[in-house]
Design a protein around this motif. Structure first.
Motif, short mmCIF file in Angstrom:
data_model
loop_
_atom_site.label_atom_id
_atom_site.label_comp_id
_atom_site.label_asym_id
_atom_site.label_seq_id
_atom_site.Cartn_x
_atom_site.Cartn_y
_atom_site.Cartn_z
N GLY A 189 0.79 -1.22 0.00
CA GLY A 189 0.00 0.00 0.00
C GLY A 189 0.82 1.27 0.00
N ALA A 190 2.14 1.17 0.07
CA ALA A 190 3.00 2.34 0.12
C ALA A 190 3.15 2.96 -1.27
N TYR A 191 3.31 4.27 -1.30
CA TYR A 191 3.55 4.96 -2.56
C TYR A 191 5.02 4.83 -2.93
N THR A 192 5.31 4.93 -4.22
CA THR A 192 6.68 4.84 -4.71
C THR A 192 7.54 5.93 -4.06
N LEU A 193 8.70 5.51 -3.56
CA LEU A 193 9.68 6.38 -2.91
C LEU A 193 9.16 7.03 -1.62
N SER A 194 8.07 6.50 -1.07
CA SER A 194 7.59 6.98 0.23
C SER A 194 8.09 6.06 1.32
N THR A 195 8.29 6.62 2.50
CA THR A 195 8.76 5.84 3.64
C THR A 195 7.60 5.57 4.58
N ILE A 196 7.40 4.30 4.92
CA ILE A 196 6.32 3.92 5.83
C ILE A 196 6.93 3.23 7.04
N TYR A 197 6.10 3.09 8.09
CA TYR A 197 6.54 2.39 9.30
C TYR A 197 5.98 0.97 9.27
N ILE A 198 6.88 0.00 9.34
CA ILE A 198 6.45 -1.40 9.44
C ILE A 198 6.08 -1.71 10.88
N LYS A 199 6.90 -1.26 11.81
CA LYS A 199 6.62 -1.42 13.23
C LYS A 199 7.17 -0.20 13.96
N ASN A 200 6.30 0.51 14.67
CA ASN A 200 6.73 1.72 15.37
C ASN A 200 6.29 1.76 16.82
N ARG A 201 5.86 0.61 17.34
CA ARG A 201 5.52 0.51 18.77
C ARG A 201 6.03 -0.79 19.32
N ASP A 202 6.44 -0.72 20.59
CA ASP A 202 6.88 -1.93 21.31
C ASP A 202 7.95 -2.71 20.55
N LEU A 203 8.87 -1.99 19.93
CA LEU A 203 9.97 -2.64 19.22
C LEU A 203 11.06 -3.00 20.23
N SER A 204 11.33 -4.29 20.40
CA SER A 204 12.31 -4.73 21.40
C SER A 204 13.72 -4.51 20.91
N ASP A 205 14.66 -4.49 21.86
CA ASP A 205 16.07 -4.35 21.50
C ASP A 205 16.52 -5.51 20.64
N HIS A 206 16.01 -6.71 20.93
CA HIS A 206 16.38 -7.89 20.16
C HIS A 206 15.92 -7.75 18.71
N GLU A 207 14.69 -7.30 18.52
CA GLU A 207 14.17 -7.11 17.15
C GLU A 207 14.99 -6.07 16.41
N LEU A 208 15.31 -4.98 17.11
CA LEU A 208 16.09 -3.91 16.50
C LEU A 208 17.46 -4.42 16.06
N ALA A 209 18.09 -5.21 16.93
CA ALA A 209 19.42 -5.75 16.61
C ALA A 209 19.34 -6.73 15.44
N GLN A 210 18.32 -7.60 15.45
CA GLN A 210 18.18 -8.59 14.38
C GLN A 210 18.01 -7.93 13.02
N VAL A 211 17.13 -6.94 12.96
CA VAL A 211 16.91 -6.26 11.69
C VAL A 211 18.17 -5.51 11.27
N GLY A 212 18.83 -4.86 12.25
CA GLY A 212 20.04 -4.12 11.93
C GLY A 212 21.13 -5.00 11.34
N GLU A 213 21.24 -6.22 11.84
CA GLU A 213 22.26 -7.14 11.34
C GLU A 213 21.98 -7.62 9.92
N HIS A 214 20.71 -7.58 9.51
CA HIS A 214 20.34 -8.17 8.21
C HIS A 214 19.84 -7.12 7.23
N LEU A 215 20.17 -5.84 7.45
CA LEU A 215 19.70 -4.80 6.54
C LEU A 215 20.16 -5.02 5.12
N SER A 216 21.36 -5.57 4.94
CA SER A 216 21.88 -5.79 3.58
C SER A 216 21.04 -6.80 2.82
#
Length: 697
Positions: A189-216
């Motif tokens: 549902g996102a527009y081209t070249l628009s930035t949306i939030y996939i998760k913006n509440r209750d994001l745990s440190d573990h989730e943040l670290a996991q996503v950060g490690e696999h951004l590539s």
């Protein structure tokens, strides 16, 4: 023989001509190919490097992002509504992102995060399932030929048939697949070249670290910051401040085109009610802008911040958060006691409002809404601007004022008979006390004992009515307009202009009957407050006008606008609201004193029929006026109910100190049992005055 020779010669010539034509055609083709090859060679040699750079060229586009909304403070600098920063998983959609790519990203991201506060719909699950080509092929094969005939059906119709088939198959999805379906829906549902939030509440440190490690491995996915409204001094203030839409709900449909024309995106969060909506243009701030470089295949290569944006403006309100809590608490406590005593069985709420009579600044705005059938209540502070009630005798100060200003009575000659009014074919019109209690009354005493009779005689004299008891009454057709113009002068019956959306002007009763004759009896009711309906904020504006000597001031709730420092510890003020005088009442000093003396005696007088003597001992001293008005219980489930319960609206307006008012209050308790009225409005008014002056010694 000659014949055969001739025929034989003709065939031989045709056979010879055919190879010649073929050679000509082949020659032309050869020449054309030679020219084409020559042109291609020329383009390759002359423009090859240019075409190569065009293929490798990057596109540059500018995109914008949200900034924190403005903060709101109370009059003492306490944060009423602020912003809480949350870590967030974001996604920026490329220019040519395919469905299969979205499916792959969604599955990968579902390995690292959960979305526990959301559940996918059957439709979303089906769309996610069909994004897999193998699943799509299998489902399409299950469809009858008529449901996938592309010659008859559009691709959207075929897709809906496939979604319906997925639902019929009742496919079991794992918890991870359900998360992936939600992610797939957000990205799709996102527009081209628009930035949306996939998760913006209750994001745990573990989730943040996991996503950060696999951004590539997750093209387009990023880690950012989002903001949500916070209420450090309690959420009850939300009934004044209002709400903000979510990213999912985006722009309100009723204002969609207006917002889009102002440069908003469809998923932008905006104020949807009250202060958040009224001051949206200031609170929204200026979006940050970034330059996004994309490759020729549409993939994002680089994002560079061009402008970091500006957070929304800060608002400083006139309300003191501590006093606001006290008023709301008092209103709830007293209203609960009225319910417990059975006096508010049919009541649908209660309201209280306080204002600085010298500036128009609103100091507290409290309200309760109640369902009489379920007994459920909720905060409804803004009922003070959008709920209208017949207010009763509290408006008699405006009636007496009009009589004085128009020289119907004077400061030295304002005594009128206190004889009941007898209209032909109607019940007697009288005051609460027994007929004959007073032979005549002056204006201050009439206010003290709340004489309906005095106000009716004053109105008849004012409009030059002809009246013969029990036989005849006649008055000019403009009589209603004469009285209403006078009430309007004090703000009764018209919008006050308060800086909040949704204010109503009140309700005017009918002026003429079906035969076109003026409703004389209703005009007499209007004179003592038992006909037209007003809002609580109109009452506090009206009594403030008496308290400050005749200046009708515009009520307001935003004191100043500024900017909060980056560390959040300082406010730089850019604009401060100045009092706005809407009208000057053309009183003389002596005329004003007649009304003020009456309001003083309502509380401090000695007459046994005085109506607010219970406030006599309050410090600082209060002057004011009580009121009751007859009403009936309206049952929405039985609108044609016969003989509905008869009720009263109980009201009070006042100001303190009496000799130099710094506080004006209005209290409304609609729909009380007339036999159990009690003194609920006086209890609330007393606490409002005492609490305010304890906080502002």
């Amino acid at each position: 023989m000659d014949y055969f020779r001739k025929n034989s010669g003709t065939g031989s010539n045709k056979q010879a001509a055919t190879p010649i034509r073929m050679r000509i055609i082949l020659g032309i083709i050869f020449v054309l190919f030679a020219l084409l090859i020559g042109q291609l060679a020329y383009l390759q040699l002359a423009y090859g490097s240019r075409f190569k750079s065009e293929v490798a060229r990057n596109d540059s586009k500018v995109v914008s992002s949200q900034v924190p909304r403005g903060v709101m403070y109370d009059a003492k600098g306490r944060v009423l509504v602020g912003n809480k920063a949350n870590n967030a998983i974001t996604y920026t959609k490329g220019a040519s992102t395919s469905t299969s790519q979205i499916y792959k990203i969604s599955n990968a991201l579902s390995n690292y995060i959960t979305l526990n506060d959301e559940k996918p719909t059957e439709e979303q699950l089906a769309e996610y399932y069909l994004a897999d080509q193998a699943n799509s092929t299998r489902i399409e094969a299950q469809l009858p030929a008529a449901q996938k005939n592309s010659d008859v059906l559009t691709s959207a119709e075929i897709n809906q048939n496939m979604i319906a088939q997925v639902k019929r198959d009742k496919i079991k999805f794992t918890a991870k697949q359900k998360v992936a379906a939600l992610i797939f829906n957000k990205i799709s549902g996102a527009y081209t070249l628009s930035t949306i939030y996939i998760k913006n509440r209750d994001l745990s440190d573990h989730e943040l670290a996991q996503v950060g490690e696999h951004l590539s491995e997750l093209p387009g996915v990023g880690i950012g910051t989002d903001w949500e409204r916070s209420y450090p001094n309690g959420a009850s203030i939300k009934s004044i401040i209002g709400s903000v839409s979510t990213e999912k709900s985006g722009l309100p449909s009723e204002d969609l085109q207006s917002y889009l024309m102002q440069g908003y995106s469809r998923n932008d969060r905006v104020g949807t009610s009250y202060l958040e909506k009224e001051y949206e243009s200031l609170l929204k701030g200026t979006k940050s802008t970034s330059q996004v470089l994309t490759k020729s295949d549409g993939k994002i290569q680089q994002t560079k911040t061009v402008y970091k944006g500006q957070a929304g403006a800060s608002l400083v309100l006139t309300i003191d958060a501590k006093y606001q809590k006290q008023v709301q608490s008092t209103l709830k406590r007293v209203y609960s006691s009225a319910i417990g005593a059975g006096a508010a069985r049919y009541s649908n709420g209660a309201y209280a409002i306080a204002m600085n009579p010298k500036t128009g600044a609103l100091l507290a705005v409290a309200g309760i809404n109640r369902n009489p059938k379920t007994n459920k209540t909720y905060d409804n502070a803004l009922g003070v601007i959008n709920q209208s009630f017949v207010m009763g005798s509290v408006v008699k100060g405006a009636t007496v004022s009009g009589g004085l200003i128009n020289k119907v009575i004077t400061p030295t000659n304002n005594t009128l008979p206190d004889t009941a009014i007898y209209l032909p074919g109607s019940p007697v019109k009288k005051s609460v006390y027994p007929i004959g209690t007073f032979g005549s009354l002056d204006a201050p005493t009439a206010l003290e004992v709340s004489s309906n009779i005095y106000m009716m005689h004053l109105a008849m004299k004012w409009v030059h009515a002809s009246y013969v008891p029990k036989r005849y009454i006649a008055m000019p057709d403009n009589s209603f307009q004469i009285l209403r113009n006078n009430f309007n002068m004090f703000g009764l019956g018209q919008r006050t202009g308060v800086d909040l959306p949704g204010e109503v002007s009140g309700i005017e009763g009918r002026t003429f009957n079906s035969q076109g004759h003026i409703l004389s009896g209703s005009l007499l009711d209007l004179a003592y407050g038992n006909y037209d309906a007003y809002t609580p904020i109109q009452l506090v504006q009206y009594v403030s006008t008496i308290a400050n000597g005749g200046y009708r001031l515009q009520p307001y709730i935003v004191q100043s606008v500024g900017r909060t420092s980056n560390n959040g510890k300082k406010i730089y003020i850019n604009y401060t609201k100045k009092p706005n005088i809407q009208q000057r009442i053309p009183w003389t000093h002596d005329e004003l004193n007649v009304v003020r003396q009456g309001f003083w005696r309502v509380v401090h007088g000695t007459n046994g029929w005085g109506t607010a003597h219970k406030l006599k001992g309050v410090k600082p001293s209060i002057s004011g006026k009580t009121g009751t008005a007859q009403t009936f219980y309206y049952d929405p489930d039985h609108p044609n109910r016969k003989n509905p319960p008869e009720l009263i609206n109980a009201t009070f307006v006042g100001y303190a100190p009496s000799n130099n008012a710094k506080l004006a209050v209005a209290v409304v308790f609609p729909g009380l049992d007339p036999d159990m009225e009690g003194s609920y409005t006086l209890q609330v008014a007393k606490a409002m005055v005492q609490d305010y002056f304890k906080l502002h010694k």
